[in-house]
Each structure stands twice: as structure tokens, then as C-alpha cells.
Design an enzyme around this catalytic site. Structure first.
Site, PDB file in Angstrom:
ATOM      1  N   HIS A 208       0.838  -1.059  -0.067  1.00  0.00           N
ATOM      2  CA  HIS A 208       0.173   0.090  -0.130  1.00  0.00           C
ATOM      3  C   HIS A 208       0.803   1.295   0.008  1.00  0.00           C
ATOM      4  O   HIS A 208       0.708   2.159  -0.868  1.00  0.00           O
ATOM      5  CB  HIS A 208      -0.852  -0.070   1.190  1.00  0.00           C
ATOM      6  CG  HIS A 208      -1.885  -1.181   1.432  1.00  0.00           C
ATOM      7  ND1 HIS A 208      -2.073  -1.982   2.440  1.00  0.00           N
ATOM      8  CD2 HIS A 208      -2.844  -1.364   0.488  1.00  0.00           C
ATOM      9  CE1 HIS A 208      -3.049  -2.636   2.383  1.00  0.00           C
ATOM     10  NE2 HIS A 208      -3.510  -2.570   1.091  1.00  0.00           N
TER      11      HIS A 208
ATOM     12  N   LYS B 256     -16.694  -6.632   6.410  1.00  0.00           N
ATOM     13  CA  LYS B 256     -15.617  -7.298   6.737  1.00  0.00           C
ATOM     14  C   LYS B 256     -15.435  -7.227   8.411  1.00  0.00           C
ATOM     15  O   LYS B 256     -15.848  -6.271   8.980  1.00  0.00           O
ATOM     16  CB  LYS B 256     -14.171  -6.629   6.151  1.00  0.00           C
ATOM     17  CG  LYS B 256     -14.143  -6.622   4.880  1.00  0.00           C
ATOM     18  CD  LYS B 256     -12.943  -6.067   4.224  1.00  0.00           C
ATOM     19  CE  LYS B 256     -12.537  -6.124   2.696  1.00  0.00           C
ATOM     20  NZ  LYS B 256     -11.483  -5.779   2.222  1.00  0.00           N
TER      21      LYS B 256
ATOM     22  N   ARG C 225      -3.184  -6.344  -8.215  1.00  0.00           N
ATOM     23  CA  ARG C 225      -2.037  -7.211  -8.244  1.00  0.00           C
ATOM     24  C   ARG C 225      -2.214  -8.357  -9.181  1.00  0.00           C
ATOM     25  O   ARG C 225      -1.399  -9.001  -9.611  1.00  0.00           O
ATOM     26  CB  ARG C 225      -1.984  -7.847  -6.922  1.00  0.00           C
ATOM     27  CG  ARG C 225      -1.641  -7.134  -5.625  1.00  0.00           C
ATOM     28  CD  ARG C 225      -1.857  -7.694  -4.450  1.00  0.00           C
ATOM     29  NE  ARG C 225      -3.314  -8.255  -4.369  1.00  0.00           N
ATOM     30  CZ  ARG C 225      -4.005  -8.189  -3.211  1.00  0.00           C
ATOM     31  NH1 ARG C 225      -3.572  -7.351  -2.238  1.00  0.00           N
ATOM     32  NH2 ARG C 225      -5.014  -8.550  -3.188  1.00  0.00           N
TER      33      ARG C 225
ATOM     34  N   SER D  49      -3.012  -7.379   3.153  1.00  0.00           N
ATOM     35  CA  SER D  49      -3.512  -7.284   4.412  1.00  0.00           C
ATOM     36  C   SER D  49      -3.882  -8.626   4.995  1.00  0.00           C
ATOM     37  O   SER D  49      -3.462  -8.983   6.250  1.00  0.00           O
ATOM     38  CB  SER D  49      -4.682  -6.416   4.757  1.00  0.00           C
ATOM     39  OG  SER D  49      -4.189  -5.035   4.406  1.00  0.00           O
TER      40      SER D  49
END
Length: 161
Positions: A18, A42, A91, A129
Site C-alpha cells: 500500500h 469485513k 495485483r 493485508s
């Protein structure tokens, strides 16, 4: 004309991947807002306030970066802060497919909003994360994934359990 960009995310916790995107984005835009999301779907390790504080500390050396917490539609947040650019890290192809759908939805909600996709530096292409939390949960070494302060914060969370 001053261009304001927003880099949104849950950042639970903020990783070196990040930070790579934040530093590169900060070099491209007059102001970068790191928008830390309160995502009710979440179950974060850190509270919104903790995530904002950790992100503020991690970006303190970047004069044109501001960190805020938010709990609204991203298109509305961008409008409130006069941002015309969203930064999204991708990604993989699956990331891109999902992010493309979000970009199209955001453009429908706020036609002035452009989304820029950034790939992470190769050394962070695998990093998320979720990986940080899983490695830490199993007593693995996360020192090369996060800053020293975030490393300690993550360890403290798991020690408290």
C-alpha cells in the site's frame, strides 16, 4: 488546476505494498487522500480509528498526503473532497476484473471521476493485508511486509487474544 486523488481501502493493516502505491501516487498528484473504509461486511483486526492512526503515522513524511476515515459511497466522498481521480491497486487479473466493475459503477455515480489502476512494485505483488494477518496469526515473521510500528501493532493485537 490542482488535482486531488483518493486511494481508498480497508488498510487492515496498511502494508508496504500500500505504501508503495501511496508514495508513487503522491508524486503524481498535488494532493492524495488515503481514505480508510469502514466496511461492515469485513471483520477488521483494527478499528477504523486505529487504521486511520496507523496510516497517518506511515504516511507522515509525505506532505501532500492526508488520511481520513469514511463510511459512504466512494463517488460521494470524491465529490465532497473535490477529487477527480481514484487510485486502485491491482495485483492480478482477478483484482482487475473486480476493480473495473467498481470503476464503471463509480463513473456512473460521478462522471467526473476517473480511476487509475496501479500495479505494485514487483516485490509487493503478492502482498495483502489478509496475508499479513494470516502470517502473524501463525507466529510468522511479517517484518518485511509492514513498517516497524505496524509490525508491533499487529503483534500486540494477536498477543491480546
Amino acid at each position: 488546476m490542482s488535482v486531488v486523488a483518493i486511494y481508498p481501502g480497508t488498510f487492515d493493516p496498511i502494508t508496504l505494498g500500500h505504501l508503495d502505491i501511496i508514495k508513487r501516487s503522491a508524486a503524481l498528484f498535488e494532493q492524495l487522500i488515503v481514505a480508510v473504509a469502514l466496511n461492515p461486511s469485513k471483520k477488521p483486526l483494527f478499528s477504523l480509528e486505529e487504521r486511520v492512526t496507523l496510516a497517518e503515522h506511515a504516511t507522515a513524511s509525505l506532505a501532500n498526503v492526508k488520511v481520513i476515515g469514511f463510511n459512504s459511497l466512494l463517488a460521494q466522498l470524491a465529490e465532497q473532497h473535490h477529487a477527480t481521480v481514484l487510485i486502485r491497486g491491482v495485483r492480478s487479473v482477478s483484482d482487475f476484473d473486480y476493480e473495473r466493475q467498481l470503476a464503471q459503477a463509480n463513473q456512473q455515480l460521478n462522471p467526473q471521476l476517473e480511476t487509475i489502476f496501479m500495479t505494485p512494485n514487483e516485490q509487493y505483488a503478492f502482498l495483502s493485508s489478509t496475508i499479513v494477518k494470516e502470517v502473524a496469526r501463525h507466529q510468522g515473521n511479517i517484518k518485511t511486509f509492514v513498517t516497524a510500528e505496524i509490525h508491533q501493532a499487529v503483534l500486540n493485537k494477536f498477543l491480546a487474544d
